[in-house]
Design a protein around this motif. Structure first.
Motif, PDB file in Angstrom:
ATOM      1  N   THR A  92      -8.968   8.028   1.296  1.00 39.07           N
ATOM      2  CA  THR A  92     -10.289   7.512   1.648  1.00 39.07           C
ATOM      3  C   THR A  92     -10.759   8.108   2.970  1.00 39.07           C
ATOM      4  O   THR A  92     -11.901   8.522   3.109  1.00 39.07           O
ATOM      5  CB  THR A  92     -10.273   5.983   1.749  1.00 39.07           C
ATOM      6  N   SER A  93      -9.881   8.157   3.963  1.00 44.60           N
ATOM      7  CA  SER A  93     -10.147   8.672   5.306  1.00 44.60           C
ATOM      8  C   SER A  93     -10.657   7.591   6.233  1.00 44.60           C
ATOM      9  O   SER A  93     -11.735   7.024   6.018  1.00 44.60           O
ATOM     10  CB  SER A  93     -11.150   9.838   5.289  1.00 44.60           C
ATOM     11  N   ARG A  94      -9.883   7.333   7.290  1.00 44.54           N
ATOM     12  CA  ARG A  94     -10.323   6.372   8.299  1.00 44.54           C
ATOM     13  C   ARG A  94     -11.582   6.875   8.989  1.00 44.54           C
ATOM     14  O   ARG A  94     -12.567   6.137   9.145  1.00 44.54           O
ATOM     15  CB  ARG A  94      -9.214   6.149   9.335  1.00 44.54           C
ATOM     16  N   SER A  95     -11.558   8.133   9.406  1.00 48.82           N
ATOM     17  CA  SER A  95     -12.746   8.703  10.040  1.00 48.82           C
ATOM     18  C   SER A  95     -13.923   8.718   9.075  1.00 48.82           C
ATOM     19  O   SER A  95     -15.057   8.413   9.453  1.00 48.82           O
ATOM     20  CB  SER A  95     -12.460  10.123  10.534  1.00 48.82           C
ATOM     21  N   GLY A  96     -13.645   9.085   7.820  1.00 52.81           N
ATOM     22  CA  GLY A  96     -14.709   9.142   6.838  1.00 52.81           C
ATOM     23  C   GLY A  96     -15.340   7.782   6.599  1.00 52.81           C
ATOM     24  O   GLY A  96     -16.571   7.644   6.589  1.00 52.81           O
ATOM     25  N   SER A  97     -14.519   6.763   6.415  1.00 55.27           N
ATOM     26  CA  SER A  97     -15.053   5.430   6.122  1.00 55.27           C
ATOM     27  C   SER A  97     -15.824   4.870   7.303  1.00 55.27           C
ATOM     28  O   SER A  97     -16.876   4.234   7.126  1.00 55.27           O
ATOM     29  CB  SER A  97     -13.923   4.478   5.722  1.00 55.27           C
ATOM     30  N   THR A  98     -15.346   5.099   8.533  1.00 53.96           N
ATOM     31  CA  THR A  98     -16.032   4.550   9.702  1.00 53.96           C
ATOM     32  C   THR A  98     -17.276   5.366  10.069  1.00 53.96           C
ATOM     33  O   THR A  98     -18.315   4.791  10.426  1.00 53.96           O
ATOM     34  CB  THR A  98     -15.083   4.466  10.910  1.00 53.96           C
ATOM     35  N   ILE A  99     -17.182   6.688   9.990  1.00 54.14           N
ATOM     36  CA  ILE A  99     -18.349   7.516  10.328  1.00 54.14           C
ATOM     37  C   ILE A  99     -19.458   7.347   9.299  1.00 54.14           C
ATOM     38  O   ILE A  99     -20.620   7.107   9.639  1.00 54.14           O
ATOM     39  CB  ILE A  99     -17.954   9.006  10.448  1.00 54.14           C
ATOM     40  N   ILE A 100     -19.103   7.472   8.020  1.00 59.32           N
ATOM     41  CA  ILE A 100     -20.113   7.336   6.976  1.00 59.32           C
ATOM     42  C   ILE A 100     -20.653   5.907   6.935  1.00 59.32           C
ATOM     43  O   ILE A 100     -21.857   5.679   6.744  1.00 59.32           O
ATOM     44  CB  ILE A 100     -19.537   7.742   5.608  1.00 59.32           C
ATOM     45  N   GLY A 101     -19.777   4.928   7.131  1.00 58.84           N
ATOM     46  CA  GLY A 101     -20.235   3.542   7.197  1.00 58.84           C
ATOM     47  C   GLY A 101     -21.189   3.332   8.364  1.00 58.84           C
ATOM     48  O   GLY A 101     -22.205   2.636   8.238  1.00 58.84           O
ATOM     49  N   ILE A 151      -6.421   2.829   1.857  1.00 55.80           N
ATOM     50  CA  ILE A 151      -6.115   3.546   0.613  1.00 55.80           C
ATOM     51  C   ILE A 151      -6.047   5.026   0.942  1.00 55.80           C
ATOM     52  O   ILE A 151      -7.039   5.614   1.372  1.00 55.80           O
ATOM     53  CB  ILE A 151      -7.196   3.307  -0.456  1.00 55.80           C
ATOM     54  N   PRO A 152      -4.898   5.684   0.769  1.00 56.95           N
ATOM     55  CA  PRO A 152      -4.773   7.113   1.090  1.00 56.95           C
ATOM     56  C   PRO A 152      -5.811   7.942   0.343  1.00 56.95           C
ATOM     57  O   PRO A 152      -6.061   7.729  -0.842  1.00 56.95           O
ATOM     58  CB  PRO A 152      -3.357   7.454   0.625  1.00 56.95           C
ATOM     59  N   ILE A 203      -8.080  10.978  -6.399  1.00 60.24           N
ATOM     60  CA  ILE A 203      -9.177  10.128  -6.894  1.00 60.24           C
ATOM     61  C   ILE A 203     -10.055   9.643  -5.731  1.00 60.24           C
ATOM     62  O   ILE A 203     -11.294   9.682  -5.800  1.00 60.24           O
ATOM     63  CB  ILE A 203      -8.614   8.928  -7.676  1.00 60.24           C
ATOM     64  N   MET A 204      -9.426   9.219  -4.642  1.00 59.27           N
ATOM     65  CA  MET A 204     -10.196   8.709  -3.510  1.00 59.27           C
ATOM     66  C   MET A 204     -10.930   9.824  -2.776  1.00 59.27           C
ATOM     67  O   MET A 204     -12.010   9.597  -2.208  1.00 59.27           O
ATOM     68  CB  MET A 204      -9.279   7.943  -2.556  1.00 59.27           C
ATOM     69  N   LEU A 205     -10.358  11.029  -2.758  1.00 57.63           N
ATOM     70  CA  LEU A 205     -11.072  12.161  -2.170  1.00 57.63           C
ATOM     71  C   LEU A 205     -12.392  12.400  -2.902  1.00 57.63           C
ATOM     72  O   LEU A 205     -13.441  12.619  -2.288  1.00 57.63           O
ATOM     73  CB  LEU A 205     -10.205  13.430  -2.223  1.00 57.63           C
ATOM     74  N   ILE A 262       0.837  -1.204   0.000  1.00 51.46           N
ATOM     75  CA  ILE A 262       0.000   0.000   0.000  1.00 51.46           C
ATOM     76  C   ILE A 262       0.869   1.251   0.000  1.00 51.46           C
ATOM     77  O   ILE A 262       0.634   2.191  -0.764  1.00 51.46           O
ATOM     78  CB  ILE A 262      -0.938  -0.010   1.222  1.00 51.46           C
ATOM     79  N   LYS A 263       1.889   1.278   0.841  1.00 48.11           N
ATOM     80  CA  LYS A 263       2.770   2.447   0.898  1.00 48.11           C
ATOM     81  C   LYS A 263       3.563   2.614  -0.389  1.00 48.11           C
ATOM     82  O   LYS A 263       3.806   3.737  -0.851  1.00 48.11           O
ATOM     83  CB  LYS A 263       3.716   2.329   2.097  1.00 48.11           C
ATOM     84  N   ALA A 264       3.972   1.513  -0.996  1.00 51.16           N
ATOM     85  CA  ALA A 264       4.802   1.582  -2.195  1.00 51.16           C
ATOM     86  C   ALA A 264       4.022   2.074  -3.411  1.00 51.16           C
ATOM     87  O   ALA A 264       4.541   2.854  -4.216  1.00 51.16           O
ATOM     88  CB  ALA A 264       5.411   0.207  -2.483  1.00 51.16           C
ATOM     89  N   TYR A 265       2.762   1.656  -3.534  1.00 54.13           N
ATOM     90  CA  TYR A 265       2.019   1.928  -4.770  1.00 54.13           C
ATOM     91  C   TYR A 265       0.903   2.966  -4.635  1.00 54.13           C
ATOM     92  O   TYR A 265       0.478   3.546  -5.638  1.00 54.13           O
ATOM     93  CB  TYR A 265       1.410   0.623  -5.307  1.00 54.13           C
ATOM     94  N   LEU A 266       0.427   3.212  -3.417  1.00 50.30           N
ATOM     95  CA  LEU A 266      -0.748   4.071  -3.268  1.00 50.30           C
ATOM     96  C   LEU A 266      -0.474   5.388  -2.545  1.00 50.30           C
ATOM     97  O   LEU A 266      -1.331   6.269  -2.542  1.00 50.30           O
ATOM     98  CB  LEU A 266      -1.856   3.310  -2.521  1.00 50.30           C
ATOM     99  N   PHE A 267       0.684   5.542  -1.920  1.00 49.84           N
ATOM    100  CA  PHE A 267       0.992   6.781  -1.208  1.00 49.84           C
ATOM    101  C   PHE A 267       1.490   7.839  -2.191  1.00 49.84           C
ATOM    102  O   PHE A 267       2.679   8.148  -2.263  1.00 49.84           O
ATOM    103  CB  PHE A 267       2.035   6.535  -0.104  1.00 49.84           C
ATOM    104  N   ASN A 268       0.581   8.384  -2.989  1.00 46.21           N
ATOM    105  CA  ASN A 268       0.946   9.466  -3.899  1.00 46.21           C
ATOM    106  C   ASN A 268      -0.273  10.359  -4.136  1.00 46.21           C
ATOM    107  O   ASN A 268      -1.422   9.938  -3.923  1.00 46.21           O
ATOM    108  CB  ASN A 268       1.504   8.920  -5.222  1.00 46.21           C
ATOM    109  N   PRO A 269      -0.053  11.609  -4.548  1.00 50.53           N
ATOM    110  CA  PRO A 269      -1.149  12.584  -4.664  1.00 50.53           C
ATOM    111  C   PRO A 269      -2.264  12.203  -5.632  1.00 50.53           C
ATOM    112  O   PRO A 269      -3.415  12.585  -5.427  1.00 50.53           O
ATOM    113  CB  PRO A 269      -0.425  13.858  -5.137  1.00 50.53           C
ATOM    114  N   ILE A 270      -1.942  11.479  -6.715  1.00 49.68           N
ATOM    115  CA  ILE A 270      -2.972  11.140  -7.690  1.00 49.68           C
ATOM    116  C   ILE A 270      -3.994  10.175  -7.086  1.00 49.68           C
ATOM    117  O   ILE A 270      -5.217  10.353  -7.244  1.00 49.68           O
ATOM    118  CB  ILE A 270      -2.350  10.539  -8.965  1.00 49.68           C
ATOM    119  N   VAL A 271      -3.515   9.145  -6.399  1.00 51.89           N
ATOM    120  CA  VAL A 271      -4.418   8.209  -5.731  1.00 51.89           C
ATOM    121  C   VAL A 271      -5.257   8.945  -4.688  1.00 51.89           C
ATOM    122  O   VAL A 271      -6.465   8.742  -4.573  1.00 51.89           O
ATOM    123  CB  VAL A 271      -3.624   7.068  -5.059  1.00 51.89           C
TER     124      VAL A 271
END
Length: 280
Positions: free
Chosen positions: A170-179, A167-168, A123-125, A111-120
């Motif tokens: 997405t937001s931990r708070s966002g996924s748990t609160i909205i879920g 996935i950077p 998109i997730m925002l 996850i850190k190697a492939y997803l920790f970048n501004p483009i990802v």
């Protein structure tokens, strides 16, 4: 001593403290902030982004110490003052933590190697913002008014939602609160359960990452920079927690959906039209 580096660490700590408990992705905003400022090397930024969250989660432990202690005693002894089901909160938090621990331990490096970048992140925002709009417009039936009312089944579902936060953007708070809202947990209980759920996840991830990659911090200045960011995030988060609870008790998350989408679009436009360069 690099004064600019310390100033940047303070800024990063402020960003973390403000965003950790909002449904806008603290990790995403930290990555974007580091990239814009040219803060540290990619390897050190990746470590900083994970460890600095300790400050914010320590603010939760400090602010909710009484309820957390009651939950712990209820889990251990089966007795807790003021709780009709003293073991419920403790068990629900354990169950909700299991999925993300399994997925995180298994795929953390990938996850850190492939997803920790501004483009990802961008998109997730945007995707997360659209999901907030959907959930806010969806009719709701409240099944848990307080965090202590969250059932084991609901907790497991919230835990599965939390896995998305690996996935950077997405937001931990966002996924748990909205879920939680999706599942029928009240706004206040959704926010507080998300706060509590962050304790084992964030503490575990931060300590594990620090142990595995401590050689990246090669000097006392590196450790000091990390410490400054963590302390600042603690102070700022302490100021923000109660404000968020007061907010969600009266209003919805639509404003955060717009913030996510606008930020994501700006980053994508910068990447496409202006040759936006990712850090590292």
């Amino acid at each position: 001593m690099d004064i600019l580096l310390f100033v940047q660490a303070v800024i990063m700590g402020i960003v973390e403290g403000i965003t950790e408990f909002l449904p806008i992705s603290s990790t995403g905003y930290l990555i974007l902030s580091a990239d814009v400022m040219g803060f540290w090397t990619k390897e050190k930024v990746d470590l900083f982004v994970v460890v600095v969250q300790l400050g914010a989660i320590l603010a939760v432990i400090y602010d909710y110490w009484g309820r957390l202690w009651q939950a712990l005693m209820g889990l251990i002894t089966g007795k807790a003052e003021g709780m009709t089901n003293p073991r419920q909160l403790g068990l629900s938090l354990i169950v909700a933590t299991i999925p993300v621990m399994i997925v995180g331990f298994t795929f953390a490096d990938e996850i850190k190697a492939y997803l920790f970048n501004p483009i990802v992140v961008a998109i997730m925002l945007i995707i997360g913002g659209l999901l907030i709009f959907y959930v806010e417009k969806r009719p709701k039936t409240i099944i848990a008014k307080e965090a202590e009312d969250v059932s084991i089944k609901t907790a497991l579902m919230i835990g599965l939602f939390q896995c998305l936060a690996l996935i950077p953007g997405t937001s931990r708070s966002g996924s748990t609160i909205i879920g939680s809202l999706w599942l029928g947990v009240s706004r206040k209980a959704s926010a507080e359960f998300s706060f509590f759920l962050g304790i084992p996840v964030i503490v575990g991830a931060a300590l594990l990452d620090l142990i595995k990659h401590r050689e990246i911090l090669s000097s006392s200045e590196d450790w000091l920079v990390l410490g400054v960011g963590t302390i600042v995030s603690f102070v700022v988060a302490l100021l923000c927690i109660r404000l968020l609870v007061a907010w969600v008790s009266r209003r919805d998350f639509t404003i955060f959906a717009w913030l996510r989408i606008i930020t994501g679009v700006i980053v994508l436009v910068a990447a496409w039209g202006f040759g936006y360069q990712m850090a590292g």
